[in-house]
Design a protein around this motif. Structure first.
Motif, PDB file in Angstrom:
ATOM      1  N   VAL A  51       5.347  -1.110  11.417  1.00 29.62           N
ATOM      2  CA  VAL A  51       6.619  -1.460  10.776  1.00 29.62           C
ATOM      3  C   VAL A  51       6.444  -2.699   9.895  1.00 29.62           C
ATOM      4  N   GLY A  54       4.615  -1.833   6.677  1.00 32.33           N
ATOM      5  CA  GLY A  54       5.219  -0.837   5.791  1.00 32.33           C
ATOM      6  C   GLY A  54       4.683   0.569   5.983  1.00 32.33           C
ATOM      7  N   ARG A  57       8.669   3.205   8.562  1.00 32.62           N
ATOM      8  CA  ARG A  57       9.986   2.629   8.241  1.00 32.62           C
ATOM      9  C   ARG A  57      10.859   2.634   9.488  1.00 32.62           C
ATOM     10  N   THR A  71      11.282  -4.291   4.713  1.00 32.43           N
ATOM     11  CA  THR A  71      11.608  -2.888   4.991  1.00 32.43           C
ATOM     12  C   THR A  71      11.809  -2.042   3.732  1.00 32.43           C
ATOM     13  N   THR A  72      11.913  -2.684   2.575  1.00 28.97           N
ATOM     14  CA  THR A  72      12.063  -1.892   1.353  1.00 28.97           C
ATOM     15  C   THR A  72      10.764  -1.869   0.542  1.00 28.97           C
ATOM     16  N   ASP A  74       6.494  -1.211  -0.117  1.00 26.38           N
ATOM     17  CA  ASP A  74       5.431  -0.304   0.327  1.00 26.38           C
ATOM     18  C   ASP A  74       4.236  -1.106   0.855  1.00 26.38           C
TER      19      ASP A  74
END
Ligand code: ATP
Ligand code: MG
Length: 246
Positions: A51, A54, A57, A71-72, A74
């Protein structure tokens, strides 16, 4: 002493086919802190690293590094902002020398052996030499990486990550398969790295965790079961029941 938070996870959950691998997980790691993560098989330790980097998710929750939301992003973007990850199996370029592995890691993180032809600045030569010293591989600089012992390959891969100058290094079971002497040296290496970076290290080897002498977080069923010094968590009855006593 107050340390600033570098890595922050809040309420993180990950579900695989209805199974909660992470369940409302909270974690807070300070700048230049080293944290050991322990817990039974399947507790979610590797998933937590997935997590952060990346690879996976989360369904829910917040993950941030400094003030950046991860979290947004890559995997490449997360690596580029200073998070390095060491997987369990060493992945070095076996047919290249130890030195060339470090050189490649410095100049061409994601490609191009052609870059080996570029000439190095004095500062770059110095960085490679210093890293070789740190990872105990100065005498092996000219050897092919494929000829190193398992433990030495692990150190080389850690060295390759160091060439990227990460602010946070994630290390999953670094001493599995190592000799006792290599395990001791690895504890010293990580302690040295923690002088200049934050380190999160997952391990089952309690002698190794003791040698690290850092705060320990115990994961169980995807959440934090206990946190504190190794002595504190080793005396926690719930930790004994689910992990250490078995
Ligand atoms: N990609 C996936 N798909 C389905 N289930 C998964 C996946 N990754 C992990 N799991 C499951 O999630 C749970 C947590 O796994 P994880 O690998 O994070 O545990 P761990 O704490 O690292 O264990 P170990 O100490 O054995 O390495 C396990 O039950 C595992 O089978
Ligand atoms: Mg794991």
């Amino acid at each position: 002493m107050t340390t600033e938070t570098l890595l922050y996870l809040e309420g993180v959950s990950v579900t695989f086919d209805g199974f909660k691998a992470l369940n409302n997980l909270n974690l807070d790691v300070g700048t230049n802190e080293m944290r050991a993560i322990i817990g039974p098989n399947g507790a979610g330790k590797t998933t937590m690293m997935d997590v952060i980097t990346g690879k996976t998710r989360p369904d829910e929750g917040r993950v941030s590094f400094r003030d950046v939301t991860l979290t947004t992003m890559d995997e490449t973007a997360i690596a580029n902002i200073g998070i390095g990850r060491k997987f369990q199996k060493p992945t070095v370029f076996e047919s290249h020398t130890v030195w060339d592995n470090l050189e490649l890691a410095m100049k061409a993180p994601r490609s191009s052996f052609a870059s080996l032809r570029w000439s190095l600045t004095g500062e770059q030569l110095e960085r490679i030499s210093k890293t070789l010293e740190r990872i105990n591989l100065t005498p092996a600089a000219k050897q092919l990486a494929g000829n190193l012992s398992h433990g030495q390959k692990q150190w080389l891969e850690i060295g390759m990550l160091l060439m990227q100058e990460p602010e946070l290094l994630l290390v999953d079971e670094p001493v599995a398969g190592m000799t006792d002497a290599e395990t001791e040296k690895t504890a010293m290496l990580l302690r040295d790295i923690a002088q200049t970076a934050a380190v999160v290290v997952v391990e089952h080897d309690m002698d190794f965790v003791r040698a690290l002498d850092v705060r320990v977080t115990v994961l169980h069923e995807g959440s934090v079961l206990a946190e504190g010094s190794l002595d504190t968590v080793q005396n926690n009855q719930r930790v004994i029941d689910v992990y250490l006593g078995r």
